[in-house]
Design an enzyme around this catalytic site. Sequence first.
Site, mmCIF file in Angstrom:
data_model
loop_
_atom_site.group_PDB
_atom_site.id
_atom_site.type_symbol
_atom_site.label_atom_id
_atom_site.label_comp_id
_atom_site.label_asym_id
_atom_site.label_seq_id
_atom_site.Cartn_x
_atom_site.Cartn_y
_atom_site.Cartn_z
ATOM 1 N N HIS A 92 0.865 -1.184 0.000
ATOM 2 C CA HIS A 92 0.000 0.000 0.000
ATOM 3 C C HIS A 92 0.898 1.229 0.000
ATOM 4 C CE1 HIS A 92 -2.892 3.023 1.268
ATOM 5 N NE2 HIS A 92 -3.874 2.143 1.244
ATOM 6 N N HIS A 132 0.587 2.575 11.990
ATOM 7 C CA HIS A 132 1.391 3.756 11.691
ATOM 8 C C HIS A 132 1.551 4.642 12.922
ATOM 9 C CE1 HIS A 132 1.803 7.624 9.009
ATOM 10 N NE2 HIS A 132 2.980 7.080 9.240
ATOM 11 N N GLU A 141 -3.085 13.750 12.082
ATOM 12 C CA GLU A 141 -4.070 13.304 11.104
ATOM 13 C C GLU A 141 -5.483 13.468 11.667
ATOM 14 O OE1 GLU A 141 -3.255 9.344 9.790
ATOM 15 O OE2 GLU A 141 -1.088 9.665 9.638
ATOM 16 N N HIS A 169 -5.619 11.539 15.166
ATOM 17 C CA HIS A 169 -4.427 10.823 15.601
ATOM 18 C C HIS A 169 -3.289 11.826 15.551
ATOM 19 C CE1 HIS A 169 -6.801 7.281 13.807
ATOM 20 N NE2 HIS A 169 -7.011 7.331 15.117
ATOM 21 N N HIS A 190 -1.885 4.307 15.307
ATOM 22 C CA HIS A 190 -3.217 4.078 14.761
ATOM 23 C C HIS A 190 -3.121 3.084 13.622
ATOM 24 C CE1 HIS A 190 -1.358 7.442 12.581
ATOM 25 N NE2 HIS A 190 -2.014 6.999 11.520
#
Length: 467
Positions: free
Chosen positions: A307, A350, A356, A383, A389
């Site tokens: 990804h 992450h 975020e 986050h 997260h």
Amino acid sequence: MPVTNFDFKEKYRYQNGFASYLESEAVSGALPIGHNSPQKPPLGLYAEKLSGTAFTAPRHENKQSWLYRILPSCSHPPFVEATPSKGQEPVLEQSPAKLHYIPNQLRWDPFDHESDTDFVSGLRLVAGAGDPTLKQGLGMYVYAAGKSMSAQSAFYSADGDLLIVAQDGVLDIRTEFGWLLVRPMEIAVIPRGVRYQVLLPSGPVRGYALELYQGHFQLPELGPIGSNGLANARDFQAPVACFSEDHGSIALDGPNSYTITAKFNNTLFETKQPHTPFDVVAWHGNYYPYKYDLGRFNTIGSISFDHPDPSIFTVLSAPSDHAGTAIADFVIFPPRWLVGEDTFRPPWYHRNTMSEFMGLITGAYDAKKGGKGGFVPGGASLHNVMSGHGPDAASYEGARNAELKPQKVGEGSCAFMFESCLMVGVTDWGLKTCQKVQEDYNEHSWGGVKVHWKGMAGGEEGVSHLL
């Protein structure tokens, strides 16, 4: 489908282009030819310059427009501090002493609709960083309104550019430059200083907003992607000139009285003037409001494995003074195909040096399926810097065991992210007053994460790093 099929159909004409130098006139001959401020502008108009950058900003950054209007915008009595509407006090509080800087992951249930607020009184500051007086930082908002702004009113912010993300309901925005119709799956940017009025043609509205205190949004660099992809410049739409001639009375309390509300250092001020602020007959420049249909975003992804970083989904970016690092990125997660081989396809776990803030416009987000309350349209999550997260337990197990055939995810869905290099603080309203924080977010999302570790062969606890 590269164009959203909107239930509420478009009713305006637009000019196309991002950061283009445009011109528009509602009456033929209103624009002067060859110069900007003639001794007597055409049709008896006033010439007024609107600067979005310093005069001496580099040419590629310089933002300005010339407006040709019936009366200049300075024609009003002094502003006085406005009394905030009930519950709107948090809009006025973004000093570090008023914000809560916490490392906890946060998620909010859908924010309430409101019946007795308009767009301005329905703005709620959830989180932010920096200081608009220094032109540094940003503010993250939600809005909810149940009624149109008064036809005799206008609003502007001296604090920054406002990026509006419509989530529920239609915004019919009248600006000094002309009209913008903004529907769910569209965004709009209203530059600092531009006066506007928000009408609600389909009833109550709810959505998200980000106010950028420094610089302006730009398209991200494409690098090796090439000359096209992501948000293409031709798909951004700017208004055409449209004006009113409401200048019939000199009485400040007469039928032609307009209330102008200014947001100045997160404080609201008001004045009344006996003429409409929407009297711009013609304009030219590169500093203007615009909108964009998120359905036109050309999504780029991996066609082999892994990804990619979510930066590949950036629509708009407001860079800091450090290359590649943004004060604010606006990122979306639209419908897209996943084809990666031997790949965990949702976003991975992450910890990020960036903050975020995520919201959901419609549908369901592919990395958030389980958990009480969940991540649903009209809600949000934050986050903060270095707060871990990632997929909730149910989403992880589903992706870990999924058959890896070509799969289209996010059909009928679109999530977005405001990402910032700044550590953001949360307001009292966002943390307490709104009563939407999911207190068990961590437990419901990651409390059930399984241990898949199989141990070392022969029962060893591990290989020592010592010689």
